[in-house]
Design an enzyme around this catalytic site. Structure first.
Site, PDB file in Angstrom:
ATOM      1  N   HIS A  68       0.835  -1.203   0.000  1.00 26.00           N
ATOM      2  CA  HIS A  68       0.000   0.000   0.000  1.00 26.00           C
ATOM      3  C   HIS A  68       0.873   1.259   0.000  1.00 26.00           C
ATOM      4  O   HIS A  68       1.534   1.545   0.982  1.00 26.00           O
ATOM      5  CB  HIS A  68      -0.878  -0.040   1.257  1.00 26.00           C
ATOM      6  CG  HIS A  68      -1.862   1.077   1.369  1.00 26.00           C
ATOM      7  ND1 HIS A  68      -1.832   1.987   2.391  1.00 26.00           N
ATOM      8  CD2 HIS A  68      -2.916   1.415   0.588  1.00 26.00           C
ATOM      9  CE1 HIS A  68      -2.828   2.842   2.249  1.00 26.00           C
ATOM     10  NE2 HIS A  68      -3.504   2.522   1.167  1.00 26.00           N
TER      11      HIS A  68
ATOM     12  N   HIS B 124      -0.940  10.310  -3.076  1.00 31.13           N
ATOM     13  CA  HIS B 124      -2.214   9.823  -2.541  1.00 31.13           C
ATOM     14  C   HIS B 124      -3.293  10.887  -2.523  1.00 31.13           C
ATOM     15  O   HIS B 124      -4.458  10.622  -2.806  1.00 31.13           O
ATOM     16  CB  HIS B 124      -2.044   9.274  -1.119  1.00 31.13           C
ATOM     17  CG  HIS B 124      -3.347   8.804  -0.547  1.00 31.13           C
ATOM     18  ND1 HIS B 124      -4.148   9.604   0.239  1.00 31.13           N
ATOM     19  CD2 HIS B 124      -4.013   7.640  -0.695  1.00 31.13           C
ATOM     20  CE1 HIS B 124      -5.247   8.934   0.560  1.00 31.13           C
ATOM     21  NE2 HIS B 124      -5.195   7.747   0.005  1.00 31.13           N
TER      22      HIS B 124
ATOM     23  N   GLU C  46       1.369  -0.601  -5.127  1.00 31.91           N
ATOM     24  CA  GLU C  46       0.311   0.357  -5.438  1.00 31.91           C
ATOM     25  C   GLU C  46       0.827   1.727  -5.871  1.00 31.91           C
ATOM     26  O   GLU C  46       1.828   2.211  -5.348  1.00 31.91           O
ATOM     27  CB  GLU C  46      -0.592   0.553  -4.209  1.00 31.91           C
ATOM     28  CG  GLU C  46      -1.869   1.289  -4.567  1.00 31.91           C
ATOM     29  CD  GLU C  46      -2.524   2.015  -3.402  1.00 31.91           C
ATOM     30  OE1 GLU C  46      -1.849   2.344  -2.411  1.00 31.91           O
ATOM     31  OE2 GLU C  46      -3.729   2.280  -3.506  1.00 31.91           O
TER      32      GLU C  46
HETATM   33 CA    CA Z   1      -4.986   3.915  -2.889  1.00 34.43          CA
END
Ligand code: CA
Length: 312
Positions: A22, A64, A49
């Site tokens: 992540h 993000h 990711e």
């Molecule tokens: Ca995400």
């Protein structure tokens, strides 16, 4: 360099659960930095990711938030570039400007304190932002040099907001994926988005033929049968799968419709209430709920757990 297009592994087809790093190995190194991605690859995550937003000049960058202030020094470097709400938006900066930023560990926007105090010391490190193109080149390079293939897991962030601001992010992301050879379900790539309308658009109007995951917030009420017509799986919050120390029926309902289930996010330093160890949480997720993959800030913890679980 000859591009090694990662194929979905036989293991995945054999329904062994996999680890999704992540934002990279974000439990150890600031999220979405080159260093975090290299570490995730070295830790053996099957997927890495990328969250993607656009710059002012329409370059997809790996970030993000649509904001820059929680993970960079934008407020000191460009103090007069905030909007009326006091926030700094990646979309207001060209790539050349974004490259001047020093990226760092996540800060809590409201308190001004480090979001996860035990992680990499905030505001230090001198990390840099990556474009999506650079990150996919990095992963292809690591796949080539190590011989261990990691897949990619890009998320299109807030497409409706981007459009409202006059930028159409999805076709731009798809063109970068195509450039790197990710075009079909054979390829180790899951494209993800929280907006169901955009998930539908990706599949229809924009012609995306690769794997597609519909992300669901903790309170999202979605018609799974409708989702199953277009997506390959769902990405629900862990709180939708594990409630206290029992599992919900969401995974079995999704599986009955042919949808994979990839919940987010395992954080060793922020476990759900009532759960005392990451191992307990992973046992509930993998052994009881039988999820197919897990987003984790600590790829080594999940990779090791799955390795043990799969060793007879
Ligand atoms: Ca995400």
């Amino acid at each position: 360099m000859k591009t090694l297009i990662p194929l979905l592994f036989v293991a995945a087809a054999a329904a062994q659960p996999v680890t999704i790093a992540h934002r990279g190995a974000s439990g150890y190194v600031p999220e979405h930095t080159r260093e975090a991605k290299v570490m995730a690859h070295a830790m053996g995550a099957e997927f890495i990711e990328q969250d993607v937003v656009l710059s002012k000049d329409d370059v997809p960058v790996v970030l993000h938030d649509i904001h820059l202030d929680t993970t960079s020094d934008v407020a000191t470097r460009f103090p007069d570039r905030k909007r009326a709400d006091g926030r700094y938006y990646a979309l207001d900066f060209t790539l050349a400007e974004l490259r001047q930023l020093s990226m760092h560990e996540r800060m809590d926007h409201k308190t001004g304190k480090q979001a996860y105090p035990k992680r990499f010391p905030a505001t230090t490190g001198g990390f840099r932002i990556l474009t999506l193109d650079e990150e996919l080149e990095l992963i292809a390079g690591l796949n080539h040099s190590t011989g261990r293939v990691a897949g990619i897991y890009p998320e299109i962030k807030q497409p409706a907001w981007h459009r409202q601001e006059g930028h159409d992010i999805s076709p731009i992301v798809l063109s970068v994926l195509a450039k790197h050879g990710y075009t079909s379900k054979e390829h180790a790539c899951y494209l993800q988005c929280f907006e169901l309308d955009e998930v539908k658009r990706l599949r229809t109007e924009l012609g995306w033929r690769g794997r597609l995951i519909f992300l669901m917030g903790g309170k999202t009420k979605a018609d799974l049968a409708e989702v199953a017509k277009i997506a390959d799986g769902i990405g629900p919050a862990i709180s939708s799968i594990v409630s206290g120390t029992t599992v919900t029926d969401l995974t079995s309902r999704a599986h009955a419709l042919g949808l994979d289930v990839h919940p987010y996010t395992l954080r060793v330093d922020d476990l759900p209430k009532g759960i005392s160890t990451p191992e307990e949480l992973m046992r509930l997720l993998f052994d009881e709920a039988k999820v197919d993959a897990l987003f984790t800030d600590f790829p080594d913890v999940t990779v090791n757990w799955l390795k043990k679980a799969n060793t007879p």
